[in-house]
Write a protein that holds these residues in place. Structure first.
Motif, PDB file in Angstrom:
ATOM      1  N   TYR A  44     -34.246 -70.624  59.378  1.00  0.00           N
ATOM      2  CA  TYR A  44     -33.822 -71.659  60.013  1.00  0.00           C
ATOM      3  C   TYR A  44     -33.203 -71.447  61.513  1.00  0.00           C
ATOM      4  N   LYS A  45     -32.959 -70.251  61.537  1.00  0.00           N
ATOM      5  CA  LYS A  45     -32.506 -69.817  62.985  1.00  0.00           C
ATOM      6  C   LYS A  45     -33.563 -69.895  64.114  1.00  0.00           C
ATOM      7  N   ALA A  90     -33.670 -73.780  64.575  1.00  0.00           N
ATOM      8  CA  ALA A  90     -32.337 -74.370  65.051  1.00  0.00           C
ATOM      9  C   ALA A  90     -32.367 -74.959  66.562  1.00  0.00           C
ATOM     10  N   LYS A 125     -26.246 -74.289  68.126  1.00  0.00           N
ATOM     11  CA  LYS A 125     -25.456 -73.281  67.201  1.00  0.00           C
ATOM     12  C   LYS A 125     -24.065 -73.407  67.764  1.00  0.00           C
ATOM     13  N   TYR A 160     -25.702 -74.127  62.352  1.00  0.00           N
ATOM     14  CA  TYR A 160     -27.048 -74.144  63.015  1.00  0.00           C
ATOM     15  C   TYR A 160     -27.475 -75.634  62.902  1.00  0.00           C
TER      16      TYR A 160
END
Length: 157
Positions: free
Chosen positions: A15-16, A19, A22, A91
């Motif tokens: 998912y990072k 994203a 954040k 995120y």
């Protein structure tokens, strides 16, 4: 003012990469009763006051009222909160027509990663990203108000 959402565990950190937002979040609870919670939150550099009602039987729907408040007031209110302030990084990941909010918890809840998706109705379908795991909608132990009382690192599962 009715919030409809589903909540899931997250199986990887993919998912990072997906994203587009954040933000660091710190939040506490002035009242953490399951029938009504009053939350104070600082998200990035903004303050918020939120009131949530009791969840529906399946956990997908509940009343939610939220207002932005001055950051200085949010900081003052955080000092009045019950024990167990929550610290996390959120995120935001767009997937199809929906945005998933993925919360990576820190402090006493380190290791817990949960994704939520808001829906227009309970039966609305949505695209499931590959990193979306087991659904935990309606499981009270995953509510932030409960994580502030019994953090993830105290679970004996």
């Amino acid at each position: 003012m009715i919030e409809i959402e589903r909540k899931f565990l997250v199986t990887s950190e993919d998912y990072k990469k997906e994203a587009n937002v954040k933000k660091r979040i710190v939040q506490g609870f002035l009242n953490s009763h399951p029938n009504r919670t009053v939350r104070v939150r600082i998200k990035a550099d903004k303050g918020f006051l939120t009131v949530k009602g009791k969840s529906s039987a399946n956990g997908t729907m509940r009343f939610e009222w939220e207002r932005e408040i001055p950051l200085s007031e949010a900081e003052s209110l955080l000092r009045l909160c019950e024990e167990g302030v929550i610290s996390k990084v959120r995120y935001e990941v767009v997937c199809g027509a929906h945005t998933f909010e993925v919360d990576e918890f820190h402090g006493e809840n380190e290791g817990l990663i949960v994704a939520e998706v808001e829906l227009k109705n309970e039966d609305e379908s949505f695209e499931r990203p590959d990193w979306l795991g087991e659904e935990v909608t309606g499981q009270i132990k995953y509510y932030n108000s409960q994580l502030s009382k019994k953090p993830f690192n105290e679970w004996n599962e």
